[in-house]
Design a protein around this motif. Structure first.
Motif, PDB file in Angstrom:
ATOM      1  N   LEU A 168     -18.931  16.511  -9.519  1.00 25.79           N
ATOM      2  CA  LEU A 168     -17.560  16.917  -9.244  1.00 25.79           C
ATOM      3  C   LEU A 168     -16.648  16.132 -10.178  1.00 25.79           C
ATOM      4  O   LEU A 168     -16.747  14.900 -10.255  1.00 25.79           O
ATOM      5  CB  LEU A 168     -17.178  16.617  -7.796  1.00 25.79           C
ATOM      6  CG  LEU A 168     -17.871  17.415  -6.691  1.00 25.79           C
ATOM      7  CD1 LEU A 168     -17.565  16.790  -5.333  1.00 25.79           C
ATOM      8  CD2 LEU A 168     -17.409  18.867  -6.706  1.00 25.79           C
ATOM      9  N   ILE A 169     -15.766  16.814 -10.892  1.00 30.19           N
ATOM     10  CA  ILE A 169     -14.772  16.156 -11.738  1.00 30.19           C
ATOM     11  C   ILE A 169     -13.457  16.135 -10.955  1.00 30.19           C
ATOM     12  O   ILE A 169     -12.977  17.181 -10.512  1.00 30.19           O
ATOM     13  CB  ILE A 169     -14.579  16.897 -13.070  1.00 30.19           C
ATOM     14  CG1 ILE A 169     -15.937  17.083 -13.779  1.00 30.19           C
ATOM     15  CG2 ILE A 169     -13.594  16.142 -13.949  1.00 30.19           C
ATOM     16  CD1 ILE A 169     -16.627  15.796 -14.130  1.00 30.19           C
ATOM     17  N   CYS A 170     -12.898  14.946 -10.795  1.00 30.41           N
ATOM     18  CA  CYS A 170     -11.686  14.775  -9.987  1.00 30.41           C
ATOM     19  C   CYS A 170     -10.494  14.453 -10.891  1.00 30.41           C
ATOM     20  O   CYS A 170     -10.600  13.604 -11.775  1.00 30.41           O
ATOM     21  CB  CYS A 170     -11.897  13.668  -8.957  1.00 30.41           C
ATOM     22  SG  CYS A 170     -10.474  13.391  -7.888  1.00 30.41           S
ATOM     23  N   LEU A 171      -9.407  15.137 -10.664  1.00 25.85           N
ATOM     24  CA  LEU A 171      -8.147  14.881 -11.366  1.00 25.85           C
ATOM     25  C   LEU A 171      -7.126  14.390 -10.345  1.00 25.85           C
ATOM     26  O   LEU A 171      -6.861  15.070  -9.352  1.00 25.85           O
ATOM     27  CB  LEU A 171      -7.647  16.148 -12.066  1.00 25.85           C
ATOM     28  CG  LEU A 171      -6.341  16.093 -12.863  1.00 25.85           C
ATOM     29  CD1 LEU A 171      -6.327  17.216 -13.916  1.00 25.85           C
ATOM     30  CD2 LEU A 171      -5.089  16.234 -11.988  1.00 25.85           C
ATOM     31  N   ASP A 172      -6.572  13.213 -10.583  1.00 26.73           N
ATOM     32  CA  ASP A 172      -5.498  12.671  -9.741  1.00 26.73           C
ATOM     33  C   ASP A 172      -4.244  12.520 -10.584  1.00 26.73           C
ATOM     34  O   ASP A 172      -4.312  12.018 -11.715  1.00 26.73           O
ATOM     35  CB  ASP A 172      -5.886  11.303  -9.181  1.00 26.73           C
ATOM     36  CG  ASP A 172      -6.906  11.405  -8.059  1.00 26.73           C
ATOM     37  OD1 ASP A 172      -6.479  11.536  -6.906  1.00 26.73           O
ATOM     38  OD2 ASP A 172      -8.118  11.341  -8.351  1.00 26.73           O
ATOM     39  N   THR A 173      -3.109  12.925 -10.040  1.00 21.16           N
ATOM     40  CA  THR A 173      -1.862  12.791 -10.767  1.00 21.16           C
ATOM     41  C   THR A 173      -0.710  12.587  -9.797  1.00 21.16           C
ATOM     42  O   THR A 173      -0.829  12.888  -8.598  1.00 21.16           O
ATOM     43  CB  THR A 173      -1.603  14.028 -11.660  1.00 21.16           C
ATOM     44  OG1 THR A 173      -0.428  13.802 -12.454  1.00 21.16           O
ATOM     45  CG2 THR A 173      -1.411  15.280 -10.834  1.00 21.16           C
ATOM     46  N   ILE A 174       0.382  12.052 -10.304  1.00 20.84           N
ATOM     47  CA  ILE A 174       1.622  11.932  -9.543  1.00 20.84           C
ATOM     48  C   ILE A 174       2.676  12.719 -10.307  1.00 20.84           C
ATOM     49  O   ILE A 174       2.955  12.438 -11.478  1.00 20.84           O
ATOM     50  CB  ILE A 174       2.062  10.460  -9.393  1.00 20.84           C
ATOM     51  CG1 ILE A 174       0.979   9.664  -8.646  1.00 20.84           C
ATOM     52  CG2 ILE A 174       3.388  10.360  -8.651  1.00 20.84           C
ATOM     53  CD1 ILE A 174       1.288   8.181  -8.525  1.00 20.84           C
ATOM     54  N   VAL A 175       3.235  13.735  -9.652  1.00 22.65           N
ATOM     55  CA  VAL A 175       4.127  14.687 -10.312  1.00 22.65           C
ATOM     56  C   VAL A 175       5.516  14.630  -9.680  1.00 22.65           C
ATOM     57  O   VAL A 175       5.652  14.621  -8.454  1.00 22.65           O
ATOM     58  CB  VAL A 175       3.577  16.119 -10.213  1.00 22.65           C
ATOM     59  CG1 VAL A 175       4.494  17.102 -10.949  1.00 22.65           C
ATOM     60  CG2 VAL A 175       2.161  16.197 -10.757  1.00 22.65           C
ATOM     61  N   GLU A 176       6.532  14.608 -10.520  1.00 23.18           N
ATOM     62  CA  GLU A 176       7.915  14.747 -10.065  1.00 23.18           C
ATOM     63  C   GLU A 176       8.569  15.853 -10.872  1.00 23.18           C
ATOM     64  O   GLU A 176       8.469  15.877 -12.105  1.00 23.18           O
ATOM     65  CB  GLU A 176       8.686  13.432 -10.227  1.00 23.18           C
ATOM     66  CG  GLU A 176       8.199  12.332  -9.288  1.00 23.18           C
ATOM     67  CD  GLU A 176       9.029  11.068  -9.383  1.00 23.18           C
ATOM     68  OE1 GLU A 176       9.951  11.027 -10.232  1.00 23.18           O
ATOM     69  OE2 GLU A 176       8.764  10.124  -8.617  1.00 23.18           O
ATOM     70  N   VAL A 209      -1.145  14.077  -6.167  1.00 29.06           N
ATOM     71  CA  VAL A 209      -1.918  15.323  -6.191  1.00 29.06           C
ATOM     72  C   VAL A 209      -3.351  15.040  -6.610  1.00 29.06           C
ATOM     73  O   VAL A 209      -3.601  14.216  -7.497  1.00 29.06           O
ATOM     74  CB  VAL A 209      -1.261  16.322  -7.170  1.00 29.06           C
ATOM     75  CG1 VAL A 209      -2.103  17.578  -7.302  1.00 29.06           C
ATOM     76  CG2 VAL A 209       0.153  16.657  -6.718  1.00 29.06           C
ATOM     77  N   MET A 210      -4.296  15.736  -5.983  1.00 32.47           N
ATOM     78  CA  MET A 210      -5.705  15.620  -6.359  1.00 32.47           C
ATOM     79  C   MET A 210      -6.355  16.996  -6.315  1.00 32.47           C
ATOM     80  O   MET A 210      -6.138  17.761  -5.375  1.00 32.47           O
ATOM     81  CB  MET A 210      -6.439  14.668  -5.415  1.00 32.47           C
ATOM     82  CG  MET A 210      -7.882  14.374  -5.837  1.00 32.47           C
ATOM     83  SD  MET A 210      -9.102  15.580  -5.234  1.00 32.47           S
ATOM     84  CE  MET A 210      -9.210  15.117  -3.508  1.00 32.47           C
ATOM     85  N   VAL A 211      -7.108  17.318  -7.362  1.00 30.60           N
ATOM     86  CA  VAL A 211      -7.941  18.529  -7.360  1.00 30.60           C
ATOM     87  C   VAL A 211      -9.326  18.152  -7.864  1.00 30.60           C
ATOM     88  O   VAL A 211      -9.490  17.202  -8.640  1.00 30.60           O
ATOM     89  CB  VAL A 211      -7.352  19.662  -8.238  1.00 30.60           C
ATOM     90  CG1 VAL A 211      -6.083  20.222  -7.631  1.00 30.60           C
ATOM     91  CG2 VAL A 211      -7.117  19.182  -9.660  1.00 30.60           C
ATOM     92  N   GLU A 212     -10.335  18.903  -7.416  1.00 28.60           N
ATOM     93  CA  GLU A 212     -11.716  18.677  -7.842  1.00 28.60           C
ATOM     94  C   GLU A 212     -12.280  19.938  -8.482  1.00 28.60           C
ATOM     95  O   GLU A 212     -11.990  21.056  -8.030  1.00 28.60           O
ATOM     96  CB  GLU A 212     -12.587  18.259  -6.657  1.00 28.60           C
ATOM     97  CG  GLU A 212     -12.321  16.850  -6.167  1.00 28.60           C
ATOM     98  CD  GLU A 212     -13.291  16.404  -5.087  1.00 28.60           C
ATOM     99  OE1 GLU A 212     -13.618  15.205  -5.032  1.00 28.60           O
ATOM    100  OE2 GLU A 212     -13.728  17.270  -4.295  1.00 28.60           O
ATOM    101  N   PHE A 213     -13.074  19.741  -9.514  1.00 30.76           N
ATOM    102  CA  PHE A 213     -13.758  20.830 -10.205  1.00 30.76           C
ATOM    103  C   PHE A 213     -15.258  20.675  -9.936  1.00 30.76           C
ATOM    104  O   PHE A 213     -15.857  19.668 -10.318  1.00 30.76           O
ATOM    105  CB  PHE A 213     -13.485  20.775 -11.708  1.00 30.76           C
ATOM    106  CG  PHE A 213     -12.022  20.744 -12.071  1.00 30.76           C
ATOM    107  CD1 PHE A 213     -11.307  21.914 -12.244  1.00 30.76           C
ATOM    108  CD2 PHE A 213     -11.369  19.532 -12.247  1.00 30.76           C
ATOM    109  CE1 PHE A 213      -9.961  21.889 -12.586  1.00 30.76           C
ATOM    110  CE2 PHE A 213     -10.031  19.491 -12.594  1.00 30.76           C
ATOM    111  CZ  PHE A 213      -9.316  20.664 -12.759  1.00 30.76           C
ATOM    112  N   ASP A 214     -15.839  21.660  -9.288  1.00 33.31           N
ATOM    113  CA  ASP A 214     -17.249  21.606  -8.890  1.00 33.31           C
ATOM    114  C   ASP A 214     -18.099  22.311  -9.939  1.00 33.31           C
ATOM    115  O   ASP A 214     -18.057  23.541 -10.075  1.00 33.31           O
ATOM    116  CB  ASP A 214     -17.410  22.271  -7.519  1.00 33.31           C
ATOM    117  CG  ASP A 214     -18.788  22.013  -6.910  1.00 33.31           C
ATOM    118  OD1 ASP A 214     -19.701  21.611  -7.653  1.00 33.31           O
ATOM    119  OD2 ASP A 214     -18.942  22.229  -5.687  1.00 33.31           O
TER     120      ASP A 214
END
Length: 257
Positions: A168-176, A209-214
C-alpha cells in the motif's frame, strides 16, 4: 578546552552582571538621579537587544527544524519520505509566472495547458507548533483558461526498491484552500513498457488528508519496476490560493486476510 574556559568565564560574567542589575533595581528608589538616568539608558539598550533575541528564539524554537525528516508514518511502514520542497529552502523561494513543464526544485514539475500563465508558486515557512514539515508550498492561481493543472512529484529510487504487488502506498498531506476545489492524486508506477495508474480523490473535509493506493488491484510486474511518481491534479483552480503545508509518502505491506 578553550571552549569550556570561554563558556565558564561567559557564565561568570553573566552572573556578575545579573547581580549588579538586581542590586541597582532594588536601590532605584534612593539612587542619585544622574546615575539613575545613566542606568535607564543602558537598560533601554539592553532591553532592545534582549527583546530581539527573545523574539527570534521564540520563532525558531516554535518552528520545525529545517531539514527535519520527522514523519507520521503508518504502522509497519518499510519506507517513508518527505520531498525536499517541504524540508529544505528553495532558491529562489518563488517563481512567477509558471509555464507548462516548469520545474520546482529537483523533484516537482508543474503541468498545465492554460494559454494565460497567471500562476505563481512560493515556498513558505511553516510556523505552527503542530507542523512537522519546515516548509509549505503555496500556489496562487489567477485567470486560468486551461483544462488541467497538476503538480507532479517524482518519488526517489528507494520507493520502488523491493516494491511488491501487496504494498500500500500512502500519501499524507495538509491542505489549505482559499475556496473549495477538488484535488485528485494519481499514482503512476512504471514497470517495463507499461505504467499502472491508481486515482484517488483527496478527502478535503479536514486539513490533514490521507489516501492509500493499493497495488494489489494492479497488474504490476514486480521484477520490472523502474520508477514511481504522483500527480496532484487541481480541478477548476482559477482565482484560488492552494497551500500544501506538508506532503509525505510511505509504504507498507498489505495485511493478509
Amino acid at each position: 578546552m578553550q571552549n569550556r574556559l570561554r563558556d565558564f568565564f561567559a557564565e561568570l560574567f553573566f552572573r556578575r552582571e545579573l547581580s549588579y542589575w538586581t542590586r541597582w533595581a532594588r536601590n532605584a528608589e534612593s539612587m542619585r538621579l544622574s546615575k539613575l538616568r545613566k542606568l535607564k539608558k543602558r537598560g533601554s539598550q539592553l532591553r532592545a537587544r534582549i527583546d530581539k533575541l527573545n523574539h527570534t528564539a521564540e520563532q525558531r524554537l516554535r518552528m520545525p527544524r529545517i531539514g527535519s525528516d520527522a514523519i507520521h508514518s503508518r504502522l509497519y511502514s518499510d519506507w517513508a519520505w518527505r520531498p525536499a520542497l517541504w524540508k529544505l529552502p528553495l532558491v529562489p523561494a518563488g517563481k512567477a509566472p509558471l509555464h507548462n513543464k516548469d520545474s520546482i526544485g529537483s523533484e516537482a514539475t508543474i503541468f498545465h495547458d492554460s494559454s494565460r500563465s497567471e500562476i505563481a508558486v512560493r515556498q513558505v515557512r511553516n510556523r505552527q507548533s503542530t507542523d512537522l514539515a519546515p516548509f509549505g508550498i503555496q500556489l496562487d492561481v489567477f485567470a486560468f483558461e486551461g483544462s488541467f493543472l497538476s503538480l507532479v512529484v517524482d518519488l526517489p529510487v528507494e520507493a520502488v526498491e523491493g516494491l511488491k504487488q501487496n504494498h500500500l502506498i500512502c500519501l499524507d498531506t495538509i491542505v489549505e484552500l482559499e475556496r473549495p476545489i477538488v484535488i485528485t492524486a494519481r499514482l503512476n508506477v512504471m514497470h517495463g513498457p507499461n505504467t499502472e495508474q491508481i486515482v484517488r480523490e483527496l478527502p478535503l473535509y479536514d486539513s490533514e488528508v490521507m489516501v492509500e493506493f493499493d497495488l494489489s488491484y494492479t497488474d504490476l510486474n514486480e521484477k520490472r519496476v523502474e520508477r514511481m511518481w504522483v500527480d496532484l491534479i487541481f480541478e477548476e483552480p482559477e482565482f484560488n490560493r492552494i497551500e500544501l503545508r506538508d506532503l509525505t509518502f510511505s509504504r507498507r505491506p498489505r495485511t493478509q486476510i
